[in-house]
Design an enzyme around this catalytic site. Sequence first.
Site, PDB file in Angstrom:
ATOM      1  N   HIS A   1     -15.827  -7.142  -9.690  1.00 43.28           N
ATOM      2  CA  HIS A   1     -15.822  -7.212 -11.155  1.00 43.28           C
ATOM      3  C   HIS A   1     -15.739  -5.797 -11.716  1.00 43.28           C
ATOM      4  CE1 HIS A   1     -16.690  -8.434 -15.222  1.00 43.28           C
ATOM      5  NE2 HIS A   1     -17.742  -7.628 -15.265  1.00 43.28           N
TER       6      HIS A   1
ATOM      7  N   GLY B   1     -19.753  -1.871 -14.059  1.00 43.76           N
ATOM      8  CA  GLY B   1     -20.898  -1.925 -14.954  1.00 43.76           C
ATOM      9  C   GLY B   1     -21.210  -3.358 -15.321  1.00 43.76           C
TER      10      GLY B   1
ATOM     11  N   ASP C   1     -11.284  -7.082 -15.488  1.00 46.99           N
ATOM     12  CA  ASP C   1     -12.202  -8.165 -15.111  1.00 46.99           C
ATOM     13  C   ASP C   1     -12.256  -8.373 -13.603  1.00 46.99           C
ATOM     14  OD1 ASP C   1     -14.110 -10.140 -15.596  1.00 46.99           O
ATOM     15  OD2 ASP C   1     -12.593 -11.706 -15.548  1.00 46.99           O
TER      16      ASP C   1
ATOM     17  N   SER D   1     -21.773  -6.814 -17.362  1.00 48.31           N
ATOM     18  CA  SER D   1     -20.944  -7.487 -18.349  1.00 48.31           C
ATOM     19  C   SER D   1     -21.386  -7.085 -19.753  1.00 48.31           C
ATOM     20  CB  SER D   1     -21.050  -8.997 -18.170  1.00 48.31           C
ATOM     21  OG  SER D   1     -20.245  -9.669 -19.107  1.00 48.31           O
TER      22      SER D   1
ATOM     23  N   LYS E   1     -16.688  -1.782 -20.574  1.00 45.29           N
ATOM     24  CA  LYS E   1     -15.633  -1.345 -19.651  1.00 45.29           C
ATOM     25  C   LYS E   1     -14.237  -1.550 -20.247  1.00 45.29           C
ATOM     26  CE  LYS E   1     -17.004  -4.156 -16.422  1.00 45.29           C
ATOM     27  NZ  LYS E   1     -18.155  -4.742 -17.159  1.00 45.29           N
ATOM     28  N   SER E   2     -13.999  -2.750 -20.773  1.00 43.59           N
ATOM     29  CA  SER E   2     -12.669  -3.062 -21.300  1.00 43.59           C
ATOM     30  C   SER E   2     -12.361  -2.257 -22.562  1.00 43.59           C
ATOM     31  CB  SER E   2     -12.547  -4.563 -21.590  1.00 43.59           C
ATOM     32  OG  SER E   2     -12.691  -5.315 -20.398  1.00 43.59           O
TER      33      SER E   2
END
Length: 304
Positions: A138, A153, A177, A155, A159-160
């Site tokens: 992930h 890291g 993802d 959820s 990150k995105s």
Amino acid sequence: MKTITVEQLQQKLKLEVLAGEDQLQRLITHPKAHRPGLEFVGYFDFFPMNRVQVLGRKEITYLHKQSEEERNLHIGNVVKYHPPCFIVTAKQEGLKYLMIYCQQEGIPLLRTEDTTSEFLGKLDAYLVQALAPQIAVHGVCMNISGIGVLLRGKSGIGKSETAHTLIRRGHRLVADDIVVLKKLGPHTLLGTHNETTREFLALRSIGLINVVRLYGRKAFQDETRIVLDILLSSWQDQALNNELELEPSSTEYLGVQIPHIEIQLQPGRDVAGMIEAAANSWYLKQQGYSAAEEFLKRIEEEMK
């Protein structure tokens, strides 16, 4: 064990099927091809029967020069071991005898227009990657100015969103993802997507975006070699965040050690800029330069 079918190989490399059309589901398990030479003169002690067998001009010319009886003997001795398939290079002709044997034994016979050297390069490269051990993790995979970075890291850590900022700065998304990691060698780890998420980036409150449609082809690439593992974590007030790490830490994936750093997040921090700095710092270290080592040398000189 990873496997692919002969049909997958045939479609990927656009090979012509000469015989064994109904046997294209045979499995390929070994990432290297073999050119039978000694086997045609009866020496089979080390014959790698589980490999794709490639017949170049040298092998086919030798068979053409044999009498029909000798040729049938040589071909029969090799075919009886039932390798996954035979591939003839350079679009060579006069293969009727080989087609008959392959059809009888249920072995696919394929042909390419490429020369033997050209084709072996393509074949080995494809097999190594297609049969490489792999895991899915992930995270987000980015290419930062040619440097492959894996962002991890919890959820919702961002990150995105950080990846989106990096894309806007001219860097490239590889996967969001689900990141597929493939081991191509003892020290080589390749990061790619799982096809389903190709070109997609998931942004909270916005939803899915297609980075290629929004920002053009330069915003995405299919794969990259992972050389840096970055963990995004929540800010901790009591943590020491400016330490000099002369002994770098690493994370292991599939037996490959990847340099690792942790970046703690706090409102107002330029996380994308810090990731760029981390990637550039890694590059400088590969060139033999370490800012921390230079800093300590200056301190030592001042103390003399």
